[in-house]
Enzyme design. Structure first.
Site, PDB file in Angstrom:
ATOM      1  N   MET A  17       0.851  -1.199   0.000  1.00 41.93           N
ATOM      2  CA  MET A  17       0.000   0.000   0.000  1.00 41.93           C
ATOM      3  C   MET A  17       0.882   1.242   0.000  1.00 41.93           C
ATOM      4  O   MET A  17       1.662   1.461   0.939  1.00 41.93           O
ATOM      5  CB  MET A  17      -0.899   0.022   1.246  1.00 41.93           C
ATOM      6  CG  MET A  17      -2.109  -0.875   1.150  1.00 41.93           C
ATOM      7  SD  MET A  17      -3.126  -0.740   2.624  1.00 41.93           S
ATOM      8  CE  MET A  17      -2.293  -1.860   3.742  1.00 41.93           C
ATOM      9  N   CYS A 115      -1.736  -2.097 -10.470  1.00 41.06           N
ATOM     10  CA  CYS A 115      -2.118  -0.719 -10.145  1.00 41.06           C
ATOM     11  C   CYS A 115      -2.856  -0.072 -11.319  1.00 41.06           C
ATOM     12  O   CYS A 115      -2.328  -0.005 -12.432  1.00 41.06           O
ATOM     13  CB  CYS A 115      -0.882   0.099  -9.778  1.00 41.06           C
ATOM     14  SG  CYS A 115      -1.337   1.762  -9.280  1.00 41.06           S
ATOM     15  N   LYS A 154       1.906  -9.343  -8.561  1.00 37.81           N
ATOM     16  CA  LYS A 154       0.540  -9.123  -8.065  1.00 37.81           C
ATOM     17  C   LYS A 154      -0.268  -8.557  -9.219  1.00 37.81           C
ATOM     18  O   LYS A 154       0.110  -7.540  -9.809  1.00 37.81           O
ATOM     19  CB  LYS A 154       0.581  -8.142  -6.886  1.00 37.81           C
ATOM     20  CG  LYS A 154      -0.795  -7.780  -6.346  1.00 37.81           C
ATOM     21  CD  LYS A 154      -0.666  -7.052  -5.004  1.00 37.81           C
ATOM     22  CE  LYS A 154      -1.990  -6.537  -4.485  1.00 37.81           C
ATOM     23  NZ  LYS A 154      -2.454  -5.313  -5.151  1.00 37.81           N
ATOM     24  N   HIS A 182      -5.695  -9.961  -7.141  1.00 35.65           N
ATOM     25  CA  HIS A 182      -6.807  -9.138  -6.675  1.00 35.65           C
ATOM     26  C   HIS A 182      -7.987  -9.473  -7.600  1.00 35.65           C
ATOM     27  O   HIS A 182      -7.891  -9.287  -8.811  1.00 35.65           O
ATOM     28  CB  HIS A 182      -6.395  -7.649  -6.792  1.00 35.65           C
ATOM     29  CG  HIS A 182      -7.443  -6.698  -6.353  1.00 35.65           C
ATOM     30  ND1 HIS A 182      -7.254  -5.327  -6.362  1.00 35.65           N
ATOM     31  CD2 HIS A 182      -8.696  -6.886  -5.883  1.00 35.65           C
ATOM     32  CE1 HIS A 182      -8.352  -4.729  -5.911  1.00 35.65           C
ATOM     33  NE2 HIS A 182      -9.230  -5.652  -5.626  1.00 35.65           N
ATOM     34  N   ASN A 213      -6.523 -11.831  -2.859  1.00 34.87           N
ATOM     35  CA  ASN A 213      -6.588 -10.436  -2.408  1.00 34.87           C
ATOM     36  C   ASN A 213      -7.903  -9.816  -2.890  1.00 34.87           C
ATOM     37  O   ASN A 213      -8.498 -10.271  -3.861  1.00 34.87           O
ATOM     38  CB  ASN A 213      -5.365  -9.670  -2.981  1.00 34.87           C
ATOM     39  CG  ASN A 213      -5.412  -8.191  -2.673  1.00 34.87           C
ATOM     40  OD1 ASN A 213      -5.451  -7.340  -3.574  1.00 34.87           O
ATOM     41  ND2 ASN A 213      -5.415  -7.853  -1.401  1.00 34.87           N
ATOM     42  N   ARG A 241      -6.907  -2.964   2.960  1.00 39.13           N
ATOM     43  CA  ARG A 241      -7.653  -1.973   3.756  1.00 39.13           C
ATOM     44  C   ARG A 241      -7.988  -2.432   5.167  1.00 39.13           C
ATOM     45  O   ARG A 241      -7.858  -1.640   6.112  1.00 39.13           O
ATOM     46  CB  ARG A 241      -8.926  -1.555   3.014  1.00 39.13           C
ATOM     47  CG  ARG A 241      -8.610  -0.657   1.813  1.00 39.13           C
ATOM     48  CD  ARG A 241      -9.734  -0.635   0.853  1.00 39.13           C
ATOM     49  NE  ARG A 241     -10.050  -1.977   0.404  1.00 39.13           N
ATOM     50  CZ  ARG A 241     -11.266  -2.404   0.086  1.00 39.13           C
ATOM     51  NH1 ARG A 241     -12.285  -1.601   0.159  1.00 39.13           N
ATOM     52  NH2 ARG A 241     -11.453  -3.644  -0.316  1.00 39.13           N
TER      53      ARG A 241
HETATM   54  C1  FNR Z   1      -3.374  -0.098  -2.484  1.00 38.94           C
HETATM   55  N1  FNR Z   1      -3.116  -1.123  -3.390  1.00 38.94           N
HETATM   56  C2  FNR Z   1      -1.843  -1.292  -3.893  1.00 38.94           C
HETATM   57  N2  FNR Z   1      -1.529  -2.389  -4.656  1.00 38.94           N
HETATM   58  C3  FNR Z   1      -0.278  -2.610  -5.065  1.00 38.94           C
HETATM   59  O1  FNR Z   1      -0.020  -3.624  -5.726  1.00 38.94           O
HETATM   60  N3  FNR Z   1       0.713  -1.726  -4.760  1.00 38.94           N
HETATM   61  C4  FNR Z   1       0.490  -0.605  -4.017  1.00 38.94           C
HETATM   62  O2  FNR Z   1       1.421   0.158  -3.722  1.00 38.94           O
HETATM   63  C5  FNR Z   1      -0.844  -0.347  -3.590  1.00 38.94           C
HETATM   64  N4  FNR Z   1      -1.164   0.785  -2.869  1.00 38.94           N
HETATM   65  C6  FNR Z   1      -2.373   0.874  -2.232  1.00 38.94           C
HETATM   66  C7  FNR Z   1      -2.606   1.901  -1.311  1.00 38.94           C
HETATM   67  C8  FNR Z   1      -3.787   1.937  -0.596  1.00 38.94           C
HETATM   68  C9  FNR Z   1      -4.014   3.009   0.432  1.00 38.94           C
HETATM   69  C10 FNR Z   1      -4.786   0.943  -0.828  1.00 38.94           C
HETATM   70  C11 FNR Z   1      -6.088   0.959  -0.054  1.00 38.94           C
HETATM   71  C12 FNR Z   1      -4.584  -0.038  -1.772  1.00 38.94           C
HETATM   72  C13 FNR Z   1      -4.123  -2.179  -3.629  1.00 38.94           C
HETATM   73  C14 FNR Z   1      -4.110  -3.200  -2.494  1.00 38.94           C
HETATM   74  O3  FNR Z   1      -2.857  -3.828  -2.339  1.00 38.94           O
HETATM   75  C15 FNR Z   1      -5.185  -4.279  -2.714  1.00 38.94           C
HETATM   76  O4  FNR Z   1      -4.941  -4.914  -3.930  1.00 38.94           O
HETATM   77  C16 FNR Z   1      -6.605  -3.715  -2.729  1.00 38.94           C
HETATM   78  O5  FNR Z   1      -6.806  -2.722  -1.742  1.00 38.94           O
HETATM   79  C17 FNR Z   1      -7.623  -4.833  -2.512  1.00 38.94           C
HETATM   80  O6  FNR Z   1      -7.386  -5.520  -1.298  1.00 38.94           O
HETATM   81  P1  FNR Z   1      -8.268  -5.292   0.021  1.00 38.94           P
HETATM   82  O7  FNR Z   1      -8.199  -3.813   0.363  1.00 38.94           O
HETATM   83  O8  FNR Z   1      -9.681  -5.680  -0.322  1.00 38.94           O
HETATM   84  O9  FNR Z   1      -7.671  -6.155   1.071  1.00 38.94           O
END
Ligand code: FNR
Length: 338
Positions: A17, A115, A154, A182, A213, A241
């Site tokens: 994140m 992303c 990912k 995801h 995920n 999250r």
């Molecule tokens: C993310 N996500 C994310 N994914 C990734 O591959 N690299 C990153 O740097 C980020 N940055 C990021 C920041 C923030 C604040 C959030 C909320 C999300 C996506 C994250 O890793 C994940 O794939 C999604 O949020 C879905 O998973 P959850 O939130 O349902 O557990």
């Protein structure tokens, strides 16, 4: 690469994140039961601009930006063997150079292929790689062949299930140790349901560990992690999250109160001299609607770790740590009002 697969089996993992996944949050997740922690996505050229520096005062290894002296990546003994660095890249050679620079200080290296942000897509990074599988595979193969650490990626899914399965198999054939998926497409957002059935199909089709995920909307407490694992049929689960809001979701003995978690987070931020702006951002994301509370409003006015510490009864803790650090002549202290 098979030897690395066990590392990703049956694990509960802190997701990458941006701005959240810095050292204090990773340690907080580990202290509360996470098995592995991903860093925030770090862009290849930024890391390539950095140099490695041991910081004996803090007990950390820092990768410091040559141009402005900021710490791009900080790690320490407490997360050794459990921290996975995520790289944002669109170039096999640059990815390789970064991985070489950092491989001895991390447990694994992950490539962000999910992303959906404009910054990533325009640069050919993140989810842009899903529509350039040849480039994506070149990156993975280059790292798998030249780096002494497990390599993973990912991804997000496509609406076309067969196309998703095919892509996953192609990535698997590159020799990666695991794949995090995801269960949403790059155009879907958090309000869309996660495609757990597709995760199940992917997990069945591959022989490497698949990390599920996208389940945070349904993950309130530790038991919900097991439900997500079951619904997705994956060996491991990765949380973003729900862990960002309260990292004790990883704790099998049960969740801890938010106030306690913020205090614990702040202690780690003080211990490791985390930047005030990053610390504030992470606490804001833990407080969420509580930012409207009396304490929340006071917090929004803070600018330094010292001011934040006062609000959570940590002034003494902060003072002691600061004195110790200044005795050590800590280079690059950051807790100053700009
Ligand atoms: C993310 N996500 C994310 N994914 C990734 O591959 N690299 C990153 O740097 C980020 N940055 C990021 C920041 C923030 C604040 C959030 C909320 C999300 C996506 C994250 O890793 C994940 O794939 C999604 O949020 C879905 O998973 P959850 O939130 O349902 O557990």
């Amino acid at each position: 690469m098979t030897k690395y697969q066990d590392m990703y089996k049956g694990k509960n993992i802190l997701a990458p994140m941006v701005r959240i996944g810095t050292l204090p949050m990773r340690l907080l997740a580990l202290e509360n039961g996470a098995d592995l922690v991903y860093t925030e996505e770090l862009i290849d050229w930024k890391l390539l601009r950095s140099f490695r520096r041991e910081n004996p005062a803090l007990g950390t290894i820092d990768f410091v930006d040559r141009s402005d002296g900021t710490v791009i990546f900080r790690t320490c003994e407490r997360e050794r063997g459990r921290v996975i660095l995520q790289i944002g890249t669109c170039d096999p050679e640059r990815a390789f150079q970064v991985a070489r620079l950092i491989e001895n200080d991390v447990a694994g290296i992950d490539i962000n292929m999910g992303c959906p942000k404009e910054f990533s897509l325009k640069g050919g990074m993140g989810a842009a790689l899903l529509s350039k599988p040849e480039k994506a595979k070149d990156i993975l193969i280059k790292l798998v062949n030249g780096i002494r650490r497990p390599i993973t990626c990912k991804i997000r899914v496509f609406t076309d299930e067969d196309k998703t399965l095919e892509l996953c198999k192609e990535f698997e054939s590159c020799g990666i140790a695991a794949i995090a998926v995801h269960g949403r497409t790059k155009d879907e957002r958090q309000q869309h349901p996660n495609r757990n059935d597709l995760l199940k199909k992917i997990s069945r089709a591959l022989s490497i560990p698949v990390i599920a995920n996208g389940g945070s909307r349904e993950i309130e407490k530790f038991e919900d992690i097991a439900k997500f694992r079951k619904a997705s049929g994956c060996t491991s689960v990765m949380l973003a999250r729900s862990a960002e809001w309260n990292a004790s979701v990883f704790r099998k003995e049960g969740k801890l109160p938010l106030d306690y978690m913020i205090r614990s987070y702040l202690k780690l931020a003080i211990d490791y001299d985390n930047s005030p702006s990053n610390t504030k951002y992470c606490i804001q994301n833990m407080l969420r609607e509580l930012q409207e509370s009396e304490l929340g409003k006071k917090f929004l006015d803070t600018q330094t770790l010292s001011q934040m510490s006062e609000l959570w009864g940590l002034s003494e803790y902060y003072k002691e740590r600061s004195e110790k650090l200044s005795d050590c002549g800590l280079i690059g202290r950051r807790d100053v009002v700009p």
